[in-house]
Enzyme design. Structure first.
Site, PDB file in Angstrom:
ATOM      1  N   ASP A 157       1.898   2.190  -5.329  1.00  0.00           N
ATOM      2  CA  ASP A 157       1.248   0.314  -5.063  1.00  0.00           C
ATOM      3  C   ASP A 157       1.595   0.160  -3.561  1.00  0.00           C
ATOM      4  O   ASP A 157       2.957   0.085  -3.272  1.00  0.00           O
ATOM      5  CB  ASP A 157       0.355  -0.623  -5.124  1.00  0.00           C
ATOM      6  CG  ASP A 157       2.009  -0.868  -6.139  1.00  0.00           C
ATOM      7  OD1 ASP A 157       2.744  -0.525  -6.494  1.00  0.00           O
ATOM      8  OD2 ASP A 157       2.397  -2.315  -6.310  1.00  0.00           O
ATOM      9  N   GLU A 171       4.243  -2.756  -8.445  1.00  0.00           N
ATOM     10  CA  GLU A 171       5.665  -2.919  -8.131  1.00  0.00           C
ATOM     11  C   GLU A 171       5.420  -3.696  -7.074  1.00  0.00           C
ATOM     12  O   GLU A 171       6.905  -5.310  -7.062  1.00  0.00           O
ATOM     13  CB  GLU A 171       6.457  -1.623  -7.696  1.00  0.00           C
ATOM     14  CG  GLU A 171       7.985  -1.911  -7.287  1.00  0.00           C
ATOM     15  CD  GLU A 171       8.716  -2.468  -6.673  1.00  0.00           C
ATOM     16  OE1 GLU A 171      10.107  -3.169  -6.617  1.00  0.00           O
ATOM     17  OE2 GLU A 171       7.616  -2.962  -5.170  1.00  0.00           O
ATOM     18  N   GLU A 172       4.677  -3.602  -6.135  1.00  0.00           N
ATOM     19  CA  GLU A 172       4.673  -5.320  -5.028  1.00  0.00           C
ATOM     20  C   GLU A 172       4.198  -6.145  -5.619  1.00  0.00           C
ATOM     21  O   GLU A 172       4.386  -6.770  -4.307  1.00  0.00           O
ATOM     22  CB  GLU A 172       4.066  -4.373  -3.819  1.00  0.00           C
ATOM     23  CG  GLU A 172       4.734  -3.056  -3.346  1.00  0.00           C
ATOM     24  CD  GLU A 172       6.566  -3.483  -2.352  1.00  0.00           C
ATOM     25  OE1 GLU A 172       6.411  -4.532  -2.326  1.00  0.00           O
ATOM     26  OE2 GLU A 172       6.675  -2.118  -1.786  1.00  0.00           O
TER      27      GLU A 172
END
Length: 378
Positions: free
Chosen positions: A72, A137-138
């Site tokens: 991502d 993750e973001e």
């Protein structure tokens, strides 16, 4: 777009074309698995909530060297501000432009091509190679790496060494690797007062006035001196909100703040010290906490030595160990006992308009990853 013989660069371009804004994966993991399966990797698609995760492993014995990363990317912002469309990667003047070029699709491509060359050269390598890839993750990071790690732990599947492809380098690939990260603790404070008319302050109680001295004390507080591995703990106010009009004394004051803390403190000790300061000022308040991650450190050992040796072999550079910067998914992996390092391209343009990475750096990074595999598993 300029053509290239680099398999790493070609794969990075293919990954960047996929619009995988958090939590979308947009087929990136499937693309990676199409390259890993012929090498003997078994892939598991682990979906939690709206997050796609991939656990791909070659081998059944230990030790396990895992590459970890995320497909991502952050939103692009107004595309009109980009020199080139963010999901139409372009190579210009030796740089690859596109959202995710540095953070971190370039590293993902380097993972795959390093594995391809290593497995071809060492088909009977010892131990296992794995990839832990998430699409969260973001974002909130609630259904990504943390859930995969919980799944692995539940079946007693252990990672010995983990290389995270976060953009750790400052000026040149491999000049800095992250061997730890500070903890991150968020506080959400509501100070209560009594709303009223500004002309009749004796009938009201201004929570902003009440909170200000306490916030000043928190901002001035000495939390610790840091240590040989970590800088000192820092406290930052990130949001202050109060009031509904120019002639109304507010009834509440909302304050958000964050600690980036080292191993000289714990989340619990910081919480206790904050409460003591607030209570000393006699505030009426509610306070909630959110712990994003505890600090972790990988001291000198097999993974640090292999990474430093690999960087020296490939680039001739000596590497600085650092624990600076924000949090990463390493905070979920390190508590299992794994040695964790972050090693990736330069980070000057991450999350920015016209994100880019020097094209040749991706080949260098792939060679470093391959050399680490050789050092640890050949």
């Amino acid at each position: 777009m300029q053509t290239t013989e680099s398999k790493t660069l070609e794969l990075a371009v293919d990954l960047i074309r996929r619009q995988s804004v958090t939590p979308e994966d947009a087929g990136c993991q499937e693309l990676m698995m199409s390259r890993l399966a012929p090498l003997g990797f078994n892939g598991e698609n682990l979906r939690f909530g709206d997050t796609d995760n991939l656990w791909a492993r070659k081998g059944s014995e230990g030790p396990v060297l895992a590459f970890a990363g995320h497909t991502d990317v952050v939103p692009t912002g107004p595309e009109k501000n980009w020199a080139h469309p963010p999901f139409n990667p372009v190579i210009k003047d030796g740089y690859l432009y596109g959202r995710g070029a540095a953070d971190m699709k370039g590293s993902l491509a380097a993972f795959v091509t390093a594995c391809e060359r290593f497995v071809q050269a060492y088909p009977n390598h010892r131990g296992s190679i794995a990839l832990l890839i998430t699409s969260d993750e973001e974002g909130p990071a609630q259904d990504g790496t943390v859930k995969v790690v919980e799944t692995l732990e539940a079946r007693n599947e252990k990672i010995d060494w983990c290389l995270i492809g976060e953009p750790s380098s400052t000026h040149e690939v491999g000049d800095v690797i992250k061997n730890g990260r500070r903890g991150s603790l968020h506080g959400y404070l509501t100070v209560h007062g009594i709303q009223g008319h500004v002309a009749y302050p004796h009938l009201a109680e201004n929570p902003v006035h009440a909170a200000a001295p306490a916030l000043d004390d928190l901002a001035r507080e000495f939390w610790d001196s840091g240590n040989d591995f970590f800088p000192p703990t820092t406290f930052q106010i990130t949001k202050v909100e109060a009031g509904t009009g120019s002639n109304i004394i507010p009834g509440e004051c909302l304050v958000h703040f964050n600690f980036r803390y080292c191993t000289e403190n714990t989340a619990e000790s910081l919480e206790e010290r904050v409460v003591a300061i607030l209570d000393r000022h006699g505030l009426k308040y509610d306070l909630q906490w959110h712990l994003s991650g505890r600090p972790f450190l990988t001291d000198r050992g097999a993974l640090v030595s292999a990474s430093q040796d690999a960087i020296r072999t490939v680039t001739g550079r000596e590497t600085e160990l650092s624990t600076s910067g924000g949090t990463s998914d390493g905070r979920f992996i390190a508590p299992t006992g794994a040695q964790v390092l972050e090693l990736g391209p330069t980070n000057a343009t991450i999350h920015k308009v016209d994100e880019c990475v020097k094209a040749e750096d991706l080949d260098t990074l792939s060679e470093i990853y391959e050399q680490i595999l050789i050092e640890l598993l050949a």
